[in-house]
Every structure is written in C-alpha cells, then in structure tokens.
Design a protein around this motif. Structure first.
Motif, PDB file in Angstrom:
ATOM      1  N   PRO A  95       0.802  -1.232   0.000  1.00 53.49           N
ATOM      2  CA  PRO A  95       0.000   0.000   0.000  1.00 53.49           C
ATOM      3  C   PRO A  95       0.831   1.276   0.000  1.00 53.49           C
ATOM      4  O   PRO A  95       0.470   2.254  -0.677  1.00 53.49           O
ATOM      5  N   CYS A  96       1.934   1.307   0.736  1.00 51.98           N
ATOM      6  CA  CYS A  96       2.806   2.492   0.701  1.00 51.98           C
ATOM      7  C   CYS A  96       3.334   2.725  -0.708  1.00 51.98           C
ATOM      8  O   CYS A  96       3.350   3.864  -1.199  1.00 51.98           O
ATOM      9  N   ALA A  97       3.759   1.649  -1.370  1.00 54.28           N
ATOM     10  CA  ALA A  97       4.281   1.772  -2.736  1.00 54.28           C
ATOM     11  C   ALA A  97       3.200   2.251  -3.692  1.00 54.28           C
ATOM     12  O   ALA A  97       3.461   3.063  -4.587  1.00 54.28           O
ATOM     13  N   MET A  98       1.982   1.758  -3.523  1.00 57.28           N
ATOM     14  CA  MET A  98       0.868   2.208  -4.366  1.00 57.28           C
ATOM     15  C   MET A  98       0.681   3.718  -4.264  1.00 57.28           C
ATOM     16  O   MET A  98       0.467   4.411  -5.261  1.00 57.28           O
ATOM     17  N   ILE A  99       0.754   4.229  -3.046  1.00 56.92           N
ATOM     18  CA  ILE A  99       0.544   5.658  -2.816  1.00 56.92           C
ATOM     19  C   ILE A  99       1.675   6.481  -3.436  1.00 56.92           C
ATOM     20  O   ILE A  99       1.434   7.523  -4.059  1.00 56.92           O
TER      21      ILE A  99
ATOM     22  N   ASP B 102      -4.788  -0.747   3.448  1.00 53.32           N
ATOM     23  CA  ASP B 102      -4.139  -1.709   4.334  1.00 53.32           C
ATOM     24  C   ASP B 102      -4.450  -3.135   3.863  1.00 53.32           C
ATOM     25  O   ASP B 102      -5.535  -3.410   3.330  1.00 53.32           O
ATOM     26  N   LEU B 103      -3.493  -4.017   4.058  1.00 52.22           N
ATOM     27  CA  LEU B 103      -3.627  -5.443   3.750  1.00 52.22           C
ATOM     28  C   LEU B 103      -4.000  -5.690   2.292  1.00 52.22           C
ATOM     29  O   LEU B 103      -4.785  -6.592   1.976  1.00 52.22           O
ATOM     30  N   LEU B 104      -3.405  -4.915   1.391  1.00 53.21           N
ATOM     31  CA  LEU B 104      -3.688  -5.054  -0.033  1.00 53.21           C
ATOM     32  C   LEU B 104      -2.492  -5.667  -0.750  1.00 53.21           C
ATOM     33  O   LEU B 104      -1.357  -5.278  -0.519  1.00 53.21           O
ATOM     34  N   GLY B 105      -2.774  -6.621  -1.631  1.00 50.04           N
ATOM     35  CA  GLY B 105      -1.713  -7.241  -2.419  1.00 50.04           C
ATOM     36  C   GLY B 105      -1.862  -8.731  -2.577  1.00 50.04           C
ATOM     37  O   GLY B 105      -1.139  -9.343  -3.362  1.00 50.04           O
ATOM     38  N   SER B 106      -2.812  -9.330  -1.853  1.00 47.05           N
ATOM     39  CA  SER B 106      -3.137 -10.745  -2.062  1.00 47.05           C
ATOM     40  C   SER B 106      -4.239 -10.853  -3.108  1.00 47.05           C
ATOM     41  O   SER B 106      -5.015  -9.913  -3.318  1.00 47.05           O
ATOM     42  N   SER B 107      -4.341 -11.999  -3.751  1.00 49.04           N
ATOM     43  CA  SER B 107      -5.323 -12.187  -4.811  1.00 49.04           C
ATOM     44  C   SER B 107      -6.737 -12.254  -4.247  1.00 49.04           C
ATOM     45  O   SER B 107      -6.947 -12.583  -3.076  1.00 49.04           O
ATOM     46  N   SER B 108      -7.696 -11.913  -5.069  1.00 51.37           N
ATOM     47  CA  SER B 108      -9.133 -12.016  -4.785  1.00 51.37           C
ATOM     48  C   SER B 108      -9.549 -11.323  -3.491  1.00 51.37           C
ATOM     49  O   SER B 108     -10.219 -11.918  -2.642  1.00 51.37           O
ATOM     50  N   PRO B 109      -9.195 -10.049  -3.305  1.00 53.62           N
ATOM     51  CA  PRO B 109      -9.614  -9.347  -2.085  1.00 53.62           C
ATOM     52  C   PRO B 109     -11.116  -9.058  -2.104  1.00 53.62           C
ATOM     53  O   PRO B 109     -11.710  -8.870  -3.166  1.00 53.62           O
ATOM     54  N   ASN B 110     -11.688  -9.009  -0.925  1.00 53.88           N
ATOM     55  CA  ASN B 110     -13.108  -8.722  -0.752  1.00 53.88           C
ATOM     56  C   ASN B 110     -13.208  -7.505   0.163  1.00 53.88           C
ATOM     57  O   ASN B 110     -13.089  -7.620   1.381  1.00 53.88           O
TER      58      ASN B 110
ATOM     59  N   THR C 164      -2.541  -8.240  -8.878  1.00 52.97           N
ATOM     60  CA  THR C 164      -3.471  -7.554  -7.974  1.00 52.97           C
ATOM     61  C   THR C 164      -2.859  -6.262  -7.450  1.00 52.97           C
ATOM     62  O   THR C 164      -3.549  -5.238  -7.336  1.00 52.97           O
ATOM     63  N   VAL C 165      -1.571  -6.282  -7.131  1.00 55.18           N
ATOM     64  CA  VAL C 165      -0.889  -5.067  -6.664  1.00 55.18           C
ATOM     65  C   VAL C 165      -0.984  -3.968  -7.724  1.00 55.18           C
ATOM     66  O   VAL C 165      -1.298  -2.810  -7.422  1.00 55.18           O
ATOM     67  N   GLU C 166      -0.708  -4.328  -8.984  1.00 54.79           N
ATOM     68  CA  GLU C 166      -0.773  -3.333 -10.052  1.00 54.79           C
ATOM     69  C   GLU C 166      -2.197  -2.823 -10.260  1.00 54.79           C
ATOM     70  O   GLU C 166      -2.414  -1.640 -10.547  1.00 54.79           O
ATOM     71  N   ASP C 167      -3.174  -3.710 -10.116  1.00 55.78           N
ATOM     72  CA  ASP C 167      -4.566  -3.291 -10.284  1.00 55.78           C
ATOM     73  C   ASP C 167      -4.983  -2.301  -9.202  1.00 55.78           C
ATOM     74  O   ASP C 167      -5.647  -1.291  -9.485  1.00 55.78           O
ATOM     75  N   TRP C 168      -4.617  -2.570  -7.959  1.00 56.15           N
ATOM     76  CA  TRP C 168      -4.911  -1.623  -6.884  1.00 56.15           C
ATOM     77  C   TRP C 168      -4.229  -0.286  -7.151  1.00 56.15           C
ATOM     78  O   TRP C 168      -4.799   0.791  -6.922  1.00 56.15           O
ATOM     79  N   THR C 169      -2.993  -0.346  -7.642  1.00 54.30           N
ATOM     80  CA  THR C 169      -2.241   0.880  -7.905  1.00 54.30           C
ATOM     81  C   THR C 169      -2.935   1.730  -8.968  1.00 54.30           C
ATOM     82  O   THR C 169      -3.084   2.951  -8.816  1.00 54.30           O
ATOM     83  N   ARG C 170      -3.373   1.103 -10.036  1.00 48.25           N
ATOM     84  CA  ARG C 170      -4.079   1.819 -11.094  1.00 48.25           C
ATOM     85  C   ARG C 170      -5.409   2.367 -10.581  1.00 48.25           C
ATOM     86  O   ARG C 170      -5.802   3.493 -10.897  1.00 48.25           O
ATOM     87  N   LEU C 171      -6.100   1.587  -9.761  1.00 50.98           N
ATOM     88  CA  LEU C 171      -7.397   2.010  -9.238  1.00 50.98           C
ATOM     89  C   LEU C 171      -7.247   3.211  -8.307  1.00 50.98           C
ATOM     90  O   LEU C 171      -8.017   4.185  -8.392  1.00 50.98           O
TER      91      LEU C 171
END
Length: 395
Positions: A143-147, A234-242, A354-361
């Motif tokens: 998450p820090c890297a995404m930001i 927080d707790l982002l980077g594992s597959s199939s998050p809900n 998933t990490v890249e998808d969160w980053t783009r989102l």
C-alpha cells in the motif's frame, strides 16, 4: 487490527460542494504502470520497503529515508513534514520509543493556510515485531508503494491544471483542493492489540492536529478539518480481495471507486481479471469456444443500500481521525488475507497483478477527485522518467 464488537453511530454527509469528474476511457487506459519500480528485489519504489521496519529500529529509519529521498528526487513540489512523537510500549521496559509520521502535501500554488480541502491517502509503514523477521508486504509495504506511485503519476497533471488557471486567488472555493500523503508509524501492536498498544503515530498526529488551529476566520479550522476524505489502504496485495463499504457517509466515494474498477475491467486494464486480454487469448488458443468468465470485483458493496450499514468496522489507523469527525474510506479486505501476520506475508507471496490493479485504481480515483481529465501528458511524463533514469536534471 481487530474487529470491534461495538456498533458505530454515523451521522452527517460529505460536504455537498465537493466536485468529482470522471476520467475518459483513453486516460484510464494510459495511466502509467509501476512496471519495474515494483520489482520485489530491485524495484526503485517497492523493494526498499520490503524489509523489517519495526518502529524505533534502523530498518524503520531506512524506509522513512526512502520516502524522503523519493519525494526530494521525483516530486520536489510537495511539502515534506515529519511528525515526531515518543511513547513507551509494553516491551520497551519504560524506554521511550520514537515514532515518525511522514507527511507530504501538495496544495494549489499561492493557497493560504486553512483554505485548502485535501484528499488524504494513508497507510502505515512500520512492521510487526513478531514473528521475528516479519516483512508485512500486504501489511503495508505494498500500500505504501501504491501511494508513492499514485503521487508521481498525478504530479505533472496537477502542475498543468494549476498553471492553466490565472492564479489560486481566481479559483472557486471548491477548486481549492490539494492532496496529502500520510505514511504513518507505529500502527502495529508490540505485544497485544489494545487502545494503548497500537496506532501510536496515528493517535499522536490526530491529537496534535486537533490542537493546531488555523488562522482566525479560515475556512477550515484545523488540519483535521481540512481533510475532506481520509482514504486508508491496508492489507492489499493478495489475490481475490473482498473489500466492503464500511461507512454510510463515504459510500458515495466507495461507489465512485467501484465504478472505476468496473470500467477498468471492461477496458481490459485489470491484470488480475480472468478476462484480461492476455489471459483470455491463452484460453481461446486452447479452446476456441472459450467465453469470458464472471468478474469477481475487489469492491463488493457497490449496490449496498443506506439501510444495510450496521456499524461494524475494522480498527486501524483511521480510528483516531474518525473519532474527531474525519470522513473515512477504508480500503481493507474482510476477511483478511491468509498471510496476515504470518512470515509468508513477504514479497514472494504478493500477487503482483493484484498489486498493479490496486495501484491503477487508486491512481484513477485520485485523478478523478482532483478533476485531472485533460491535464495528463503521458508522452511528456515518459520523457521525464527517462531523464531521471539517466541522471539528467533538466528536460
């Protein structure tokens, strides 16, 4: 982080004057990918965070320096502030441990103190003391890297937008908007999660900002009051998050983000999607009759109704801010990832698609919040990155 048993009573709505403008499909598709910067071994953004970084230790200080160096090198227009505090912990034997929050702020040029409403992007950068050697890739290095990537991705567009105006004084009040990044220290408990053994940096910062008044007659009374939305990752980077929508008063923002996710999936820009062009092409090669598969969204509560909010939430760095009236958008999955507080929450166990998808989102959400459509120059941004890579300081 623990799930509380008490219900939270929520009242009020976000200020109705806040604007929000969608990005075009073309812009969404061209938002930059972190690419090699997220390589877990040598990536310029992510790799330096993937280490033990317990508060008060050299590893923690090195990660903090990484943040400082990143902004000084790539984002010189951002104002950097370090918020320092100390506290004893259940394992410090009475010794005061230092906690340092990293704060980076970009406001419109010429804006006055107390006159800018800000979108705050937050994550914690410390890691848990136990088990020994714990990295915390989802918790919360990724998450820090995404930001950091999101900040770099929007920086030139912010400059172009503000330069296109005649001056900050000519902007309407709702245009006096900035972005603030809060990378918080001391989220993790040293022994067992309690109100006193957790959220050290967040508690200190929220308390400090509550008692730090802006000039008399300012639009926003304190730095806390200046936060229009506190988005915590927080707790982002594992597959199939809900990821549920936790708070009724910020569900409108959650829905905007969910809409972005839907659009990115339809555009084929979500790498973790089973229908991403590369994955679908492989299935078609094996089976020419293959059809698109059902999408499993990260943000599962887009259609949640107002009467379906029952008050449950996850304790995290937002709590001291929420207790003081700050509006919260919490991006944390429920249930937690399998690797939560386990030694295998490391770089090798990140799902990088998933990490890249969160980053783009996240990047797209910030760009829409700041109404940056029409201000991106992706060719110019690429040229600037190439100059930085070669060590040149001017274009």
């Amino acid at each position: 982080m623990l799930l509380p048993t008490a219900l939270l009573a929520l009242i009020g709505l976000l200020h109705p004057s806040l604007a929000y403008a969608p990005l075009s499909d073309d812009t969404l598709q061209q938002l930059p990918s972190p690419g090699d910067d997220f390589d877990i071994h040598k990536g310029a953004i992510l790799a330096p965070i993937l280490r033990t970084r317990v508060s008060g230790t050299p590893g923690n200080a090195q990660v903090l320096q990484h943040f400082i160096d990143f902004f000084e090198k790539h984002l010189p227009h951002w104002e950097i502030t370090l918020h320092n505090s100390t506290s004893t912990t259940p394992v410090s034997n009475g010794k005061e441990i230092a906690f340092v929050n990293f704060i980076a702020t970009r406001d419109p040029p010429g804006s006055k103190v107390g006159e800018v409403a800000r979108l705050a992007l937050a994550a914690h950068y410390d890691s848990k003391l136990t088990p020994h050697g714990f990295i915390g890739a989802t918790d919360s290095a990724a998450p820090c890297a995404m930001i950091l990537h999101a900040a770099r991705s929007i920086d030139m567009a912010l400059t172009k937008k503000w330069e296109s105006a005649e001056g900050a004084d000519d902007l309407e009040l709702e245009e006096q908007r900035g972005v603030q990044i809060l990378l918080l220290d001391g989220e993790e408990a040293f022994k067992v999660w309690t109100d006193d053994d957790s959220l050290y940096g967040a508690r200190a910062l929220a308390s400090h900002w509550e008692s730090l008044p802006h000039p008399t007659l300012s639009t926003y009374r304190t730095p806390l009051d200046s936060i229009s939305l506190f988005m915590l990752l927080d707790l982002l980077g594992s597959s199939s998050p809900n990821v549920p929508s936790y708070f009724r008063t910020t569900h409108w923002a959650y829905k905007h983000m969910a809409d972005l996710e839907t659009r990115l999936r339809k555009l084929g820009a979500f790498k973790s999607s089973p229908n991403h062009p590369t994955k679908f092409a492989k299935r078609k090669a094996k089976n020419p009759k293959a059809k698109p598969r059902a999408e499993q969204p990260f943000l599962v509560d887009a259609n949640k109704g107002n009467n379906e909010f029952y008050g449950g939430f996850v304790q995290d760095d937002h709590v001291p801010f929420m207790a003081r009236g700050v509006e919260i958008l919490h991006m944390i999955p429920t249930p937690f990832p399998r690797v939560w507080h386990e030694l295998d929450d490391d770089g090798e166990h990140l799902d990088m698609d998933t990490v890249e998808d969160w980053t783009r989102l996240v990047t797209a959400f910030v760009a829409e919040w700041m109404e940056l459509e029409g201000f991106f120059d992706f060719k110019e941004g690429k040229r600037k990155d190439e100059y930085v890579a070669t060590g040149k300081s001017e274009l």
